[in-house]
Scaffold this active site. Structure first.
Site, PDB file in Angstrom:
ATOM      1  CB  CYS A   8      -0.901   0.180   1.221  1.00  0.00           C
ATOM      2  SG  CYS A   8      -0.261  -0.070   2.706  1.00  0.00           S
ATOM      3  NE  ARG A  14      -4.531   1.592   2.038  1.00  0.00           N
ATOM      4  CZ  ARG A  14      -4.454   2.194   0.778  1.00  0.00           C
ATOM      5  NH1 ARG A  14      -5.330   2.091   0.049  1.00  0.00           N
ATOM      6  NH2 ARG A  14      -3.410   3.153   0.884  1.00  0.00           N
ATOM      7  CG  ASP A 123      -5.137   5.136   2.852  1.00  0.00           C
ATOM      8  OD1 ASP A 123      -5.147   4.566   3.895  1.00  0.00           O
ATOM      9  OD2 ASP A 123      -4.082   5.517   2.192  1.00  0.00           O
TER      10      ASP A 123
HETATM   11  P1  4NP Z   1      -1.617   2.883   4.203  1.00  0.00           P
HETATM   12  O1  4NP Z   1      -2.109   4.257   4.637  1.00  0.00           O
HETATM   13  O2  4NP Z   1      -1.187   3.099   2.632  1.00  0.00           O
HETATM   14  O3  4NP Z   1      -2.741   2.046   4.083  1.00  0.00           O
HETATM   15  O4  4NP Z   1      -0.529   2.493   5.120  1.00  0.00           O
HETATM   16  C1  4NP Z   1      -1.476   5.543   4.612  1.00  0.00           C
HETATM   17  C2  4NP Z   1      -0.471   5.446   5.683  1.00  0.00           C
HETATM   18  C3  4NP Z   1       0.202   6.969   5.608  1.00  0.00           C
HETATM   19  C4  4NP Z   1       0.084   7.941   4.744  1.00  0.00           C
HETATM   20  C5  4NP Z   1      -0.822   7.405   3.729  1.00  0.00           C
HETATM   21  C6  4NP Z   1      -1.490   6.401   3.794  1.00  0.00           C
HETATM   22  N1  4NP Z   1       0.711   8.953   4.745  1.00  0.00           N
HETATM   23  O5  4NP Z   1       0.447   9.878   3.952  1.00  0.00           O
HETATM   24  O6  4NP Z   1       1.686   9.166   5.538  1.00  0.00           O
END
Ligand code: 4NP
Length: 155
Positions: A8, A14, A123
């Site tokens: 992800c 995720r 997300d």
């Molecule tokens: P993930 O969620 O892709 O599901 O781990 C996110 C975690 C952090 C960030 C964006 C999405 N961020 O912008 O730091």
């Protein structure tokens, strides 16, 4: 051994949920000796960080501990190390292909492609809905394991 890498954007919500839910399913189905999984990020934003607390709590509710997981970034070499590289949303899939230099062996897919309703996993970092993410991830992992256990192509 079939090796799966879930991917992800940050590797703190995720894809670690997918890694730990998939591993739990594999253990419960006695398939850990046949299929292994891990997770990584397309960005380096969260590298070294633990799983985001609401995702960790969701896994804990399911009896799964992910305390030792730390975010890592996807590398080009992962393309050779894994049999399947599974993104959570279309944007992940594009970034994965960019990092890996394409997808000549058709290893890169979106988790819910092949589901009755192919879609992105929203997300929860932005939506706050960790229950929906968990439901979608569980559906995708169950389908993936079913197909691999039957010796069929994953996608
Ligand atoms: P993930 O969620 O892709 O599901 O781990 C996110 C975690 C952090 C960030 C964006 C999405 N961020 O912008 O730091």
């Amino acid at each position: 051994m079939i090796k799966i890498l879930f991917v992800c954007l940050g590797n703190i919500c995720r894809s670690p949920m997918a890694e730990f839910i998939c591993r739990d399913m594999l253990e419960k189905r006695g398939l850990s000796h046949k299929i292994a999984c891990a997770s990584a990020a397309t960005s380096d934003e969260e590298a070294g960080n633990p799983v985001y607390p609401p995702a960790r709590r969701k896994l804990k509710e399911m009896g799964i501990d992910c305390a030792l997981k730390r975010a890592v970034q996807l590398t080009r070499g992962d393309y050779d190390r894994y049999d399947l590289l599974i993104g959570m949303e279309a944007r992940n899939v594009s970034a994965m292909k960019r990092i890996c230099g394409g997808d000549p062996e058709n290893k890169i897919h979106r988790l819910l492609d092949g589901a009755p309703h192919p879609r992105d996993i929203a997300d929860p970092w932005y939506t706050g809905d960790f229950d929906a993410a968990c439901r979608d991830i569980t559906e995708g992992c169950a389908r993936l394991i079913d197909r691999l256990a039957e010796g069929r192509a994953a996608y």
